[in-house]
Design a protein around this motif. Structure first.
Motif, PDB file in Angstrom:
ATOM      1  N   PHE A   1     -19.155 -27.118  38.735  1.00  0.00           N
ATOM      2  CA  PHE A   1     -20.131 -28.132  39.096  1.00  0.00           C
ATOM      3  C   PHE A   1     -20.072 -29.251  38.062  1.00  0.00           C
ATOM      4  O   PHE A   1     -19.561 -29.069  36.953  1.00  0.00           O
ATOM      5  CB  PHE A   1     -21.537 -27.535  39.161  1.00  0.00           C
ATOM      6  CG  PHE A   1     -21.710 -26.504  40.237  1.00  0.00           C
ATOM      7  CD1 PHE A   1     -22.095 -26.876  41.509  1.00  0.00           C
ATOM      8  CD2 PHE A   1     -21.455 -25.162  39.994  1.00  0.00           C
ATOM      9  CE1 PHE A   1     -22.240 -25.938  42.521  1.00  0.00           C
ATOM     10  CE2 PHE A   1     -21.595 -24.212  40.985  1.00  0.00           C
ATOM     11  CZ  PHE A   1     -21.985 -24.592  42.255  1.00  0.00           C
ATOM     12  N   PHE A   2     -20.637 -30.416  38.422  1.00  0.00           N
ATOM     13  CA  PHE A   2     -20.503 -31.613  37.602  1.00  0.00           C
ATOM     14  C   PHE A   2     -21.853 -32.315  37.497  1.00  0.00           C
ATOM     15  O   PHE A   2     -22.444 -32.680  38.522  1.00  0.00           O
ATOM     16  CB  PHE A   2     -19.452 -32.558  38.212  1.00  0.00           C
ATOM     17  CG  PHE A   2     -18.109 -31.912  38.406  1.00  0.00           C
ATOM     18  CD1 PHE A   2     -17.118 -32.061  37.457  1.00  0.00           C
ATOM     19  CD2 PHE A   2     -17.854 -31.137  39.541  1.00  0.00           C
ATOM     20  CE1 PHE A   2     -15.876 -31.449  37.639  1.00  0.00           C
ATOM     21  CE2 PHE A   2     -16.627 -30.530  39.723  1.00  0.00           C
ATOM     22  CZ  PHE A   2     -15.632 -30.687  38.768  1.00  0.00           C
ATOM     23  N   LEU A   3     -22.330 -32.507  36.281  1.00  0.00           N
ATOM     24  CA  LEU A   3     -23.621 -33.156  36.085  1.00  0.00           C
ATOM     25  C   LEU A   3     -23.548 -34.634  36.449  1.00  0.00           C
ATOM     26  O   LEU A   3     -22.622 -35.340  36.058  1.00  0.00           O
ATOM     27  CB  LEU A   3     -24.070 -33.031  34.629  1.00  0.00           C
ATOM     28  CG  LEU A   3     -24.549 -31.665  34.148  1.00  0.00           C
ATOM     29  CD1 LEU A   3     -24.846 -31.734  32.652  1.00  0.00           C
ATOM     30  CD2 LEU A   3     -25.792 -31.225  34.907  1.00  0.00           C
ATOM     31  N   ALA A   4     -24.564 -35.096  37.187  1.00  0.00           N
ATOM     32  CA  ALA A   4     -24.709 -36.526  37.460  1.00  0.00           C
ATOM     33  C   ALA A   4     -25.712 -37.166  36.509  1.00  0.00           C
ATOM     34  O   ALA A   4     -25.693 -38.370  36.303  1.00  0.00           O
ATOM     35  CB  ALA A   4     -25.147 -36.750  38.906  1.00  0.00           C
ATOM     36  N   ASN A   5     -26.622 -36.373  35.953  1.00  0.00           N
ATOM     37  CA  ASN A   5     -27.535 -36.840  34.914  1.00  0.00           C
ATOM     38  C   ASN A   5     -27.895 -35.662  34.029  1.00  0.00           C
ATOM     39  O   ASN A   5     -27.640 -34.507  34.361  1.00  0.00           O
ATOM     40  CB  ASN A   5     -28.798 -37.475  35.514  1.00  0.00           C
ATOM     41  CG  ASN A   5     -29.736 -36.428  36.110  1.00  0.00           C
ATOM     42  OD1 ASN A   5     -29.311 -35.573  36.898  1.00  0.00           O
ATOM     43  ND2 ASN A   5     -31.006 -36.489  35.751  1.00  0.00           N
ATOM     44  N   ARG A   6     -28.469 -35.948  32.886  1.00  0.00           N
ATOM     45  CA  ARG A   6     -28.845 -34.911  31.935  1.00  0.00           C
ATOM     46  C   ARG A   6     -30.281 -35.123  31.488  1.00  0.00           C
ATOM     47  O   ARG A   6     -30.797 -36.241  31.530  1.00  0.00           O
ATOM     48  CB  ARG A   6     -27.935 -34.929  30.701  1.00  0.00           C
ATOM     49  CG  ARG A   6     -26.455 -34.779  31.017  1.00  0.00           C
ATOM     50  CD  ARG A   6     -25.640 -34.660  29.755  1.00  0.00           C
ATOM     51  NE  ARG A   6     -24.200 -34.639  30.044  1.00  0.00           N
ATOM     52  CZ  ARG A   6     -23.272 -34.216  29.199  1.00  0.00           C
ATOM     53  NH1 ARG A   6     -23.630 -33.767  28.007  1.00  0.00           N
ATOM     54  NH2 ARG A   6     -21.997 -34.231  29.545  1.00  0.00           N
TER      55      ARG A   6
ATOM     56  N   ALA B   1     -16.339 -33.582  41.475  1.00  0.00           N
ATOM     57  CA  ALA B   1     -16.371 -34.736  40.576  1.00  0.00           C
ATOM     58  C   ALA B   1     -16.669 -36.036  41.317  1.00  0.00           C
ATOM     59  O   ALA B   1     -17.361 -36.922  40.792  1.00  0.00           O
ATOM     60  CB  ALA B   1     -15.045 -34.840  39.827  1.00  0.00           C
ATOM     61  N   ALA B   2     -16.180 -36.164  42.551  1.00  0.00           N
ATOM     62  CA  ALA B   2     -16.393 -37.396  43.314  1.00  0.00           C
ATOM     63  C   ALA B   2     -17.872 -37.595  43.629  1.00  0.00           C
ATOM     64  O   ALA B   2     -18.412 -38.708  43.508  1.00  0.00           O
ATOM     65  CB  ALA B   2     -15.576 -37.369  44.598  1.00  0.00           C
ATOM     66  N   SER B   3     -18.558 -36.532  44.037  1.00  0.00           N
ATOM     67  CA  SER B   3     -19.987 -36.640  44.341  1.00  0.00           C
ATOM     68  C   SER B   3     -20.789 -36.966  43.086  1.00  0.00           C
ATOM     69  O   SER B   3     -21.703 -37.800  43.114  1.00  0.00           O
ATOM     70  CB  SER B   3     -20.496 -35.337  44.956  1.00  0.00           C
ATOM     71  OG  SER B   3     -19.883 -35.091  46.204  1.00  0.00           O
ATOM     72  N   ALA B   4     -20.455 -36.325  41.970  1.00  0.00           N
ATOM     73  CA  ALA B   4     -21.155 -36.604  40.722  1.00  0.00           C
ATOM     74  C   ALA B   4     -20.940 -38.060  40.302  1.00  0.00           C
ATOM     75  O   ALA B   4     -21.876 -38.729  39.847  1.00  0.00           O
ATOM     76  CB  ALA B   4     -20.677 -35.657  39.629  1.00  0.00           C
ATOM     77  N   SER B   5     -19.724 -38.572  40.480  1.00  0.00           N
ATOM     78  CA  SER B   5     -19.445 -39.970  40.133  1.00  0.00           C
ATOM     79  C   SER B   5     -20.223 -40.928  41.030  1.00  0.00           C
ATOM     80  O   SER B   5     -20.751 -41.941  40.560  1.00  0.00           O
ATOM     81  CB  SER B   5     -17.947 -40.256  40.241  1.00  0.00           C
ATOM     82  OG  SER B   5     -17.226 -39.507  39.290  1.00  0.00           O
TER      83      SER B   5
ATOM     84  N   LEU C   1     -23.091 -40.338  42.532  1.00  0.00           N
ATOM     85  CA  LEU C   1     -24.485 -40.285  42.094  1.00  0.00           C
ATOM     86  C   LEU C   1     -24.669 -41.062  40.797  1.00  0.00           C
ATOM     87  O   LEU C   1     -25.673 -41.764  40.620  1.00  0.00           O
ATOM     88  CB  LEU C   1     -24.920 -38.835  41.908  1.00  0.00           C
ATOM     89  CG  LEU C   1     -25.045 -38.009  43.190  1.00  0.00           C
ATOM     90  CD1 LEU C   1     -25.156 -36.532  42.856  1.00  0.00           C
ATOM     91  CD2 LEU C   1     -26.241 -38.459  44.020  1.00  0.00           C
ATOM     92  N   GLY C   2     -23.703 -40.944  39.906  1.00  0.00           N
ATOM     93  CA  GLY C   2     -23.772 -41.703  38.664  1.00  0.00           C
ATOM     94  C   GLY C   2     -23.772 -43.197  38.895  1.00  0.00           C
ATOM     95  O   GLY C   2     -24.485 -43.947  38.224  1.00  0.00           O
ATOM     96  N   ARG C   3     -22.992 -43.656  39.867  1.00  0.00           N
ATOM     97  CA  ARG C   3     -22.967 -45.091  40.183  1.00  0.00           C
ATOM     98  C   ARG C   3     -24.305 -45.547  40.753  1.00  0.00           C
ATOM     99  O   ARG C   3     -24.767 -46.670  40.471  1.00  0.00           O
ATOM    100  CB  ARG C   3     -21.831 -45.398  41.155  1.00  0.00           C
ATOM    101  CG  ARG C   3     -20.449 -45.301  40.518  1.00  0.00           C
ATOM    102  CD  ARG C   3     -19.379 -45.892  41.419  1.00  0.00           C
ATOM    103  NE  ARG C   3     -19.199 -45.127  42.640  1.00  0.00           N
ATOM    104  CZ  ARG C   3     -18.380 -44.077  42.762  1.00  0.00           C
ATOM    105  NH1 ARG C   3     -17.673 -43.679  41.723  1.00  0.00           N
ATOM    106  NH2 ARG C   3     -18.251 -43.447  43.920  1.00  0.00           N
TER     107      ARG C   3
END
Length: 251
Positions: free
Chosen positions: A56-61, A76-80, A82-84
């Motif tokens: 899994f990949f964090l989008a925020n902390r 990773a694509a979904s996390a990126s 969400l980060g955007r």
């Protein structure tokens, strides 16, 4: 001195899940991401065990002591993506905080640029943030909810995402978050905690073993749908309020 081991008081839980990501309600004292030593529990570590070793990949902390909602991508694509959304300020966030003192306003916007203060006689903590004219723009909107005695409960709406933003902004208006070792009554409490752990002396001054900040709501659009995740105030913070005659909110 008696010392208490500060561990997560309850397990994480999945608040929302779809094919792209999960929203996790993180307890206090749980890391969002494993450390390099990988010897302390984390949200990602817990998810990997729960989901048979899946990645899994964090989008925020969130800070270790902060409880509440964390976005975790299933790839990773979904996390990126969400980060955007966060970078574009398209994810609405709400926090609940218990602070010292009573705010007399109905709504307050704090617009103060933040940056590292640097080590000095006045600041013994390297990571500590403060107002810096050349710092990054930081805006937090605050709405008081309830108060009783020496304490108030409020909602905080960060419009930017700077390090320790809500904690710093509430401190500079002289309403620091209860339990905050860095931005509360004395930053030296943080160094004492790091060296000696939690004990009665710190409890006397800080009231809570962690800062009383909780990420309570996330709202955003994903693939054309409006999504909202909510996490109610956890037991340690709601119990603190109830002991002081302040009725905690349902969410």
């Amino acid at each position: 001195m008696q010392q208490l081991t500060l561990e997560p008081p309850y397990p994480p839980r999945v608040v929302f899940e779809n094919e792209d990501f999960l929203v996790i309600d993180k307890p206090p004292f749980l890391l969002s991401h494993p450390t390099r030593r990988n010897d302390r529990p984390s949200v990602l570590g817990w998810l990997g065990k729960e989901r048979d070793g899946a990645s899994f990949f964090l989008a925020n902390r969130l800070d270790r002591e902060t409880s509440g909602l964390v976005l975790v991508g299933k790839d990773a694509a979904s996390a990126s993506a969400l980060g955007r959304l966060m970078e574009k300020r398209l994810i609405e966030k709400e926090y609940l905080a218990i602070v010292w003192g009573k705010l007399t306003c109905e709504l307050l916007e704090i617009d103060a640029p933040l940056g590292y203060l640097g080590i000095s006689e006045e600041n013994p903590v390297a990571i500590r943030q403060g107002i810096r004219p050349e710092g990054a723009q930081a805006v937090t909107v605050v709405r008081p909810l309830r108060s009783g005695g020496e304490f108030s409960l409020l909602r905080a709406y960060p419009k930017t995402g700077r390090l320790h933003q809500i904690r710093v902004h509430l401190s500079i208006i002289r309403h620091p978050i209860v339990g905050d070792k860095i931005y509360g009554p004395d930053p030296n409490f943080f160094l004492r905690f790091a060296a000696q752990g939690w004990g009665p002396d710190l409890a006397e001054h800080l009231c809570l073993p962690r800062h009383a900040l909780h990420a309570s709501l996330l709202r955003f659009r994903w693939q054309g749908k409006e999504l909202e995740a909510v996490a109610p105030l956890p037991p340690d913070l709601s119990g603190f309020l109830q002991q002081r005659g302040i009725v905690p909110p349902l969410a």
